[in-house]
Enzyme design. Sequence first.
Site, PDB file in Angstrom:
ATOM      1  N   GLU A  81       0.748  -1.282   0.164  1.00 19.26           N
ATOM      2  CA  GLU A  81      -0.027  -0.037  -0.018  1.00 19.26           C
ATOM      3  C   GLU A  81       0.887   1.228   0.031  1.00 19.26           C
ATOM      4  O   GLU A  81       2.024   1.154   0.546  1.00 19.26           O
ATOM      5  CB  GLU A  81      -1.057   0.066   1.269  1.00 19.26           C
ATOM      6  CG  GLU A  81      -1.988  -1.076   1.053  1.00 19.26           C
ATOM      7  CD  GLU A  81      -2.883  -1.203   2.454  1.00 19.26           C
ATOM      8  OE1 GLU A  81      -3.925  -1.515   2.103  1.00 19.26           O
ATOM      9  OE2 GLU A  81      -2.583  -0.801   3.287  1.00 19.26           O
ATOM     10  N   CYS A 102       7.048  -6.209   7.767  1.00 20.42           N
ATOM     11  CA  CYS A 102       8.233  -5.547   8.452  1.00 20.42           C
ATOM     12  C   CYS A 102       8.459  -6.529   9.538  1.00 20.42           C
ATOM     13  O   CYS A 102       7.574  -6.933  10.239  1.00 20.42           O
ATOM     14  CB  CYS A 102       7.552  -4.031   8.988  1.00 20.42           C
ATOM     15  SG  CYS A 102       9.029  -3.505   9.848  1.00 20.42           S
ATOM     16  N   CYS A 109       1.765  -1.195  15.476  1.00 18.27           N
ATOM     17  CA  CYS A 109       1.825  -1.099  14.085  1.00 18.27           C
ATOM     18  C   CYS A 109       1.124  -2.260  13.414  1.00 18.27           C
ATOM     19  O   CYS A 109       1.572  -3.456  13.581  1.00 18.27           O
ATOM     20  CB  CYS A 109       3.150  -0.663  13.463  1.00 18.27           C
ATOM     21  SG  CYS A 109       3.169  -0.589  11.787  1.00 18.27           S
ATOM     22  N   GLY A 152       7.151  -0.951   6.310  1.00 21.88           N
ATOM     23  CA  GLY A 152       8.336  -1.285   6.388  1.00 21.88           C
ATOM     24  C   GLY A 152       9.540  -0.481   6.841  1.00 21.88           C
ATOM     25  O   GLY A 152       9.368   0.680   6.933  1.00 21.88           O
ATOM     26  N   GLU A 153      10.492  -0.887   7.363  1.00 20.52           N
ATOM     27  CA  GLU A 153      11.848   0.018   7.938  1.00 20.52           C
ATOM     28  C   GLU A 153      12.483   0.298   6.841  1.00 20.52           C
ATOM     29  O   GLU A 153      13.398  -0.702   6.243  1.00 20.52           O
ATOM     30  CB  GLU A 153      12.432  -0.776   9.172  1.00 20.52           C
ATOM     31  CG  GLU A 153      13.612  -0.290   9.584  1.00 20.52           C
ATOM     32  CD  GLU A 153      13.821   1.087   9.980  1.00 20.52           C
ATOM     33  OE1 GLU A 153      12.792   1.552  10.880  1.00 20.52           O
ATOM     34  OE2 GLU A 153      14.572   1.841   9.443  1.00 20.52           O
ATOM     35  N   SER A 184      11.742   7.816   7.411  1.00 18.24           N
ATOM     36  CA  SER A 184      11.669   7.760   8.858  1.00 18.24           C
ATOM     37  C   SER A 184      12.270   6.350   9.449  1.00 18.24           C
ATOM     38  O   SER A 184      11.788   5.558   8.538  1.00 18.24           O
ATOM     39  CB  SER A 184      10.169   7.822   9.280  1.00 18.24           C
ATOM     40  OG  SER A 184       9.801   7.388  10.724  1.00 18.24           O
ATOM     41  N   SER A 207      11.490   7.253  14.720  1.00 19.71           N
ATOM     42  CA  SER A 207      10.381   7.095  15.718  1.00 19.71           C
ATOM     43  C   SER A 207      10.972   6.776  17.112  1.00 19.71           C
ATOM     44  O   SER A 207      11.496   5.671  17.238  1.00 19.71           O
ATOM     45  CB  SER A 207       9.773   5.996  15.065  1.00 19.71           C
ATOM     46  OG  SER A 207       9.325   6.033  13.777  1.00 19.71           O
ATOM     47  N   LEU A 208      10.515   7.523  17.931  1.00 22.45           N
ATOM     48  CA  LEU A 208      10.996   7.417  19.270  1.00 22.45           C
ATOM     49  C   LEU A 208      10.029   6.878  20.178  1.00 22.45           C
ATOM     50  O   LEU A 208      10.442   5.893  20.730  1.00 22.45           O
ATOM     51  CB  LEU A 208      11.297   9.039  19.745  1.00 22.45           C
ATOM     52  CG  LEU A 208      12.192   9.088  21.107  1.00 22.45           C
ATOM     53  CD1 LEU A 208      13.528   8.487  20.634  1.00 22.45           C
ATOM     54  CD2 LEU A 208      12.350  10.565  21.596  1.00 22.45           C
ATOM     55  N   ASN A 283      -3.485   5.690  15.957  1.00 22.32           N
ATOM     56  CA  ASN A 283      -4.461   5.191  14.980  1.00 22.32           C
ATOM     57  C   ASN A 283      -4.717   3.688  15.777  1.00 22.32           C
ATOM     58  O   ASN A 283      -3.919   2.951  15.648  1.00 22.32           O
ATOM     59  CB  ASN A 283      -4.375   5.151  13.857  1.00 22.32           C
ATOM     60  CG  ASN A 283      -4.021   6.546  13.219  1.00 22.32           C
ATOM     61  OD1 ASN A 283      -4.880   7.512  13.397  1.00 22.32           O
ATOM     62  ND2 ASN A 283      -3.077   6.873  12.650  1.00 22.32           N
ATOM     63  N   CYS A 324      -1.096   6.564   9.654  1.00 20.47           N
ATOM     64  CA  CYS A 324       0.264   5.926  10.080  1.00 20.47           C
ATOM     65  C   CYS A 324      -0.180   4.696  10.820  1.00 20.47           C
ATOM     66  O   CYS A 324      -0.998   4.500  11.731  1.00 20.47           O
ATOM     67  CB  CYS A 324       0.691   6.994  11.233  1.00 20.47           C
ATOM     68  SG  CYS A 324       1.155   8.445  10.593  1.00 20.47           S
TER      69      CYS A 324
HETATM   70  N1  SAH Z   1       9.300   2.024   9.595  1.00 24.87           N
HETATM   71  C1  SAH Z   1       9.541   3.339   9.789  1.00 24.87           C
HETATM   72  C2  SAH Z   1       8.264   4.044   9.264  1.00 24.87           C
HETATM   73  C3  SAH Z   1       7.141   3.915   9.786  1.00 24.87           C
HETATM   74  S1  SAH Z   1       5.415   4.549   9.548  1.00 24.87           S
HETATM   75  C4  SAH Z   1       9.756   3.825  11.251  1.00 24.87           C
HETATM   76  O1  SAH Z   1       9.523   3.065  12.230  1.00 24.87           O
HETATM   77  O2  SAH Z   1       9.923   5.260  11.410  1.00 24.87           O
HETATM   78  C5  SAH Z   1       5.700   6.184  10.046  1.00 24.87           C
HETATM   79  C6  SAH Z   1       5.152   6.419  11.510  1.00 24.87           C
HETATM   80  O3  SAH Z   1       3.991   5.852  11.958  1.00 24.87           O
HETATM   81  C7  SAH Z   1       6.306   5.741  12.482  1.00 24.87           C
HETATM   82  O4  SAH Z   1       6.748   6.684  13.630  1.00 24.87           O
HETATM   83  C8  SAH Z   1       5.623   4.768  13.219  1.00 24.87           C
HETATM   84  O5  SAH Z   1       6.138   4.566  14.414  1.00 24.87           O
HETATM   85  C9  SAH Z   1       4.027   5.300  13.331  1.00 24.87           C
HETATM   86  N2  SAH Z   1       3.065   4.601  13.594  1.00 24.87           N
HETATM   87  C10 SAH Z   1       3.007   3.184  13.473  1.00 24.87           C
HETATM   88  N3  SAH Z   1       1.943   2.533  13.929  1.00 24.87           N
HETATM   89  C11 SAH Z   1       1.076   3.580  14.281  1.00 24.87           C
HETATM   90  C12 SAH Z   1      -0.397   3.673  14.621  1.00 24.87           C
HETATM   91  N4  SAH Z   1      -0.791   2.481  14.878  1.00 24.87           N
HETATM   92  N5  SAH Z   1      -0.820   4.901  15.007  1.00 24.87           N
HETATM   93  C13 SAH Z   1       0.086   5.994  14.714  1.00 24.87           C
HETATM   94  N6  SAH Z   1       1.162   6.110  14.193  1.00 24.87           N
HETATM   95  C14 SAH Z   1       1.759   4.820  14.043  1.00 24.87           C
END
Ligand code: SAH
Length: 333
Positions: A81, A102, A109, A152-153, A184, A207-208, A283, A324
Amino acid sequence: MDWHNIQTALEGEPGFRLKQVKKALFVDLIDDWDKVTVLPKKLREELAISCPLDIPAQVFHSKDEATVKVLLTLSDGVQIESVLMRHSTGRNTVCVSTLVGCPMGCTFCATATMGLVRKLTSSEIIAQVLFFSRLLSKENERVGSIVFMGMGEPFLNYDVVMDTVRILNDPEMFSIGARHISISTCGILEGIQKLAEESLPVNLAISLHGSNDEVRKQLMPIARTYTLKELMTVIDGYIEKTHRKVMFEYLLVEGINDKDEHAIELAHLLKGKLCMVNLISYNETGKYTATTEQGVERFKKLLRKNGIEVSIRFRFGRDIEGACGQLATKSSK
Ligand code: SAH
């Protein structure tokens, strides 16, 4: 649409053909070789057989029309997607996937539930952008920025991601400025170190999601591999080398990382760094409860009061599961 196949097919041709094809595919956004009339008919016919230009896809529009999600079926049948976000400012951002599934296992996630199926090729990442470029061109609009924040990462597919960045940036192809490209990561240290050495000044987002190791470990298995201290040391090195502002993404989950003490702790952790915090509303994907809107606002104010630049991420496309953390292809939902 396989860009690498196309390049290979043009290898025996004079050099200017590649230039013509780049213009046709990425500037004129032609989706049928027959319309690339600068090419000899025979070559067009060969390319139509060996390198089809179609991008098989299923499209979903959010009610407010601001978000479009696309489900692409790849040559081996797997699906990914990607999401187009149409900002009220007129900017169009595409959020691309870099892996099918991932392996990082972040507990909040949806993509994590798929595990790693396989890595994407740069052609497959480009196809995501090309799909939306074609769609927008019908309205005389274009893709203005890219975020590597889909499935994915990205740093588990580092070389492919950087190859893709160069194609996105190429003035003869998508011509998207590096400053409008953001990657990210959940915090893969080697990737951050390598990115610091790249010549293209793309943006880095981390992503902290936790202000200390204990909280972070609850949410993200990667926190068991690298401590926050190690992560921050590498990020300091990145900032020193690049002088570019880092974005820290912080997802707010009720009762886990959203208390006042967490905001204060986070402010201490980031104090003095060239950075900003982007707060993300969770979310819901089944496991946790989202912090209320007031809670998010309160967290923001506390950070700001403690000297941290902070913004709240706009929630695009929740009604089509395009926000997200909601990306996971059907078979695994
Ligand atoms: N793998 C990468 C890109 C991820 S998506 C990463 O970890 O950074 C982008 C952002 O969405 C990341 O900060 C991820 O942690 C966040 N994310 C993942 N699941 C989520 C959710 N259910 N609700 C809101 N943000 C989420």
